[in-house]
Design a protein around this motif. Sequence first.
Motif, mmCIF file in Angstrom:
data_model
loop_
_atom_site.group_PDB
_atom_site.id
_atom_site.type_symbol
_atom_site.label_atom_id
_atom_site.label_comp_id
_atom_site.label_asym_id
_atom_site.label_seq_id
_atom_site.Cartn_x
_atom_site.Cartn_y
_atom_site.Cartn_z
ATOM 1 N N ALA A 1 0.807 -1.274 0.019
ATOM 2 C CA ALA A 1 -0.019 0.041 -0.115
ATOM 3 C C ALA A 1 0.951 1.411 0.164
ATOM 4 N N GLU A 2 2.044 1.221 0.593
ATOM 5 C CA GLU A 2 3.036 2.488 0.788
ATOM 6 C C GLU A 2 3.469 2.597 -0.667
ATOM 7 N N ALA A 3 3.516 1.662 -1.553
ATOM 8 C CA ALA A 3 3.932 2.010 -2.881
ATOM 9 C C ALA A 3 3.048 2.194 -3.721
ATOM 10 N N GLY A 4 1.789 2.325 -3.083
ATOM 11 C CA GLY A 4 0.665 2.732 -4.100
ATOM 12 C C GLY A 4 0.154 1.665 -4.906
ATOM 13 N N ALA A 5 0.497 0.500 -4.607
ATOM 14 C CA ALA A 5 -0.306 -0.464 -5.087
ATOM 15 C C ALA A 5 -1.192 -1.472 -4.330
ATOM 16 N N GLY A 6 -1.870 -1.095 -3.196
ATOM 17 C CA GLY A 6 -2.671 -1.910 -2.230
ATOM 18 C C GLY A 6 -3.628 -2.693 -2.907
ATOM 19 N N ALA A 7 -4.229 -2.314 -4.222
ATOM 20 C CA ALA A 7 -5.247 -2.942 -4.809
ATOM 21 C C ALA A 7 -4.752 -4.470 -5.060
ATOM 22 N N ILE A 8 -3.356 -4.483 -5.551
ATOM 23 C CA ILE A 8 -2.960 -5.680 -5.938
ATOM 24 C C ILE A 8 -2.650 -6.827 -4.820
ATOM 25 N N SER A 9 -2.709 -6.398 -3.413
ATOM 26 C CA SER A 9 -2.449 -7.389 -2.439
ATOM 27 C C SER A 9 -3.176 -8.484 -2.353
ATOM 28 N N TYR A 10 -4.540 -8.445 -2.620
ATOM 29 C CA TYR A 10 -5.076 -9.828 -2.543
ATOM 30 C C TYR A 10 -5.084 -10.749 -3.495
ATOM 31 N N PRO A 11 -4.883 -10.203 -4.892
ATOM 32 C CA PRO A 11 -4.797 -10.830 -6.036
ATOM 33 C C PRO A 11 -3.438 -11.775 -5.843
ATOM 34 N N VAL A 12 -2.447 -10.834 -5.487
ATOM 35 C CA VAL A 12 -1.439 -11.654 -5.050
ATOM 36 C C VAL A 12 -1.264 -12.813 -4.039
ATOM 37 N N LEU A 13 -1.840 -12.772 -2.964
ATOM 38 C CA LEU A 13 -2.309 -13.581 -1.871
ATOM 39 C C LEU A 13 -3.157 -14.754 -2.501
ATOM 40 N N VAL A 14 -4.105 -14.609 -3.078
ATOM 41 C CA VAL A 14 -5.272 -15.646 -3.691
ATOM 42 C C VAL A 14 -4.198 -16.456 -4.723
ATOM 43 N N SER A 15 -3.544 -15.846 -5.775
ATOM 44 C CA SER A 15 -3.022 -16.625 -6.883
ATOM 45 C C SER A 15 -1.749 -17.144 -6.143
ATOM 46 N N SER A 16 -1.149 -16.908 -4.991
ATOM 47 C CA SER A 16 0.031 -17.782 -4.332
ATOM 48 C C SER A 16 -0.602 -18.678 -3.758
ATOM 49 N N CYS A 17 -1.747 -18.750 -3.505
ATOM 50 C CA CYS A 17 -2.457 -19.734 -2.479
ATOM 51 C C CYS A 17 -2.919 -20.758 -3.492
ATOM 52 N N ILE A 18 -3.544 -20.468 -4.710
ATOM 53 C CA ILE A 18 -3.989 -21.429 -5.519
ATOM 54 C C ILE A 18 -2.907 -22.402 -6.103
ATOM 55 N N VAL A 19 -1.725 -21.500 -6.221
ATOM 56 C CA VAL A 19 -0.546 -22.243 -6.831
ATOM 57 C C VAL A 19 -0.144 -23.207 -5.968
ATOM 58 N N SER A 20 -0.215 -22.670 -4.691
ATOM 59 C CA SER A 20 0.708 -23.587 -3.539
ATOM 60 C C SER A 20 -0.060 -24.785 -3.398
ATOM 61 N N PHE A 21 -1.581 -24.708 -3.276
ATOM 62 C CA PHE A 21 -2.539 -25.680 -2.864
ATOM 63 C C PHE A 21 -2.462 -26.709 -4.279
ATOM 64 N N THR A 22 -2.397 -26.342 -5.457
ATOM 65 C CA THR A 22 -2.067 -27.247 -6.527
ATOM 66 C C THR A 22 -0.883 -28.063 -6.185
ATOM 67 N N LEU A 23 0.069 -27.416 -6.064
ATOM 68 C CA LEU A 23 1.596 -28.175 -5.666
ATOM 69 C C LEU A 23 1.281 -29.174 -4.448
ATOM 70 N N TYR A 24 0.478 -28.646 -3.425
ATOM 71 C CA TYR A 24 0.418 -29.804 -2.406
ATOM 72 C C TYR A 24 -0.770 -30.667 -2.807
ATOM 73 N N SER A 25 -1.429 -30.493 -3.526
ATOM 74 C CA SER A 25 -2.320 -31.478 -4.261
ATOM 75 C C SER A 25 -1.543 -32.651 -4.888
ATOM 76 N N ILE A 26 -0.685 -32.104 -5.793
ATOM 77 C CA ILE A 26 0.084 -33.095 -6.679
ATOM 78 C C ILE A 26 1.242 -33.853 -5.928
ATOM 79 N N PHE A 27 1.952 -33.156 -5.070
ATOM 80 C CA PHE A 27 3.307 -33.700 -4.518
ATOM 81 C C PHE A 27 2.760 -34.299 -3.221
ATOM 82 N N VAL A 28 1.815 -33.903 -2.388
ATOM 83 C CA VAL A 28 1.653 -34.232 -0.923
ATOM 84 C C VAL A 28 0.621 -35.372 -0.964
ATOM 85 N N LEU A 29 -0.791 -35.000 -1.697
ATOM 86 C CA LEU A 29 -1.985 -35.733 -1.779
ATOM 87 C C LEU A 29 -1.775 -36.659 -2.885
ATOM 88 N N LYS A 30 -0.717 -36.522 -3.919
ATOM 89 C CA LYS A 30 -0.467 -37.464 -4.755
ATOM 90 C C LYS A 30 -1.734 -37.523 -5.895
#
Length: 298
Positions: free
Chosen positions: A245-274
């Motif tokens: 937000a200090e850098a003037g880009a607070g609107a991108i915070s949750y898109p970054v959070l969510v996209s990181s989450c879906i990428v990580s959960f997909t990798l978790y599903s593939i490598f941990v849950l098989k």
Amino acid sequence: MILGIILLAVTGACWVIIGAVAGHAARRNLPVGTVQACSAVLSVLISSAVLYCRPDPECAFSIRFWTMASIFGSGFFNYFVIQLMSRAMKTGPNGIVWATIQSALIFPFLVGVLCFGVALTIPRLGGLAAIVTALALFGLARDNRVQGSGWKWAAVGSLLLAGINQNLSNLPSYFPEAAAVGSVSRSLAASLGTLTAFLIADWRTLPARTAALKNPLMWRYIACLSGSGLITGYLLMYRGLNLVAEAGAGAISYPVLVSSCIVSFTLYSIFVLKEKPKPLQLGGLGLALCGIVLISLK
């Protein structure tokens, strides 16, 4: 801003623990709400002790009140987001429900652009489009067995509450003076919000929910949930929100959070849950990664 994006991306990866706990607990017919509430109690106790030893810097009462109130509201609504999501996934198409609720990232993005002057550049618009398309692909790729139509109202309700939750969590970061209210205080407020929601919604079932705590697995789930919540709250999420937000880009915070989450959960599903990945999942993974890069550009 890059440091803020990194902190938010790591937060999104840590959110996989929340999904894993909710999934494991639900499959064992253990009350997810009780896990949330007990995790919140632990967070309140630990945060209170930390603040007693190392209090926040002095600031105006109004600043502290409104910052804490906003984060409290975020924690309050987050409890119902998870409850409605679980209800929708019991009878509805899990992939569509999951993708629908994750699409709430659009709300804080639009609020940042419309209300706080965040620049809507072509790369950021492309990154948002890539993330939303990735969510749609993930939804289509998952098991979509349906029982009845009641799940739709639960999914839409969870989506709307997630939009409110995300905006309340992100709102204080747009105001520099709110930085005096540190991450520990914000974690305390969020946990108090979650605990309040639990008590309002489920106080009639407290005896039965207390009995579930006799199961040792419950305490394992509570430890995982509270541990990940404390780490992300104290060290990652709120600091990342402030920096972006200090850098003037607070609107991108949750898109970054969510996209990181879906990428990580997909990798978790593939490598941990098989789980064997489907082509649509791999396509969604690639788009989400592109979205993270594009939305981070000015």
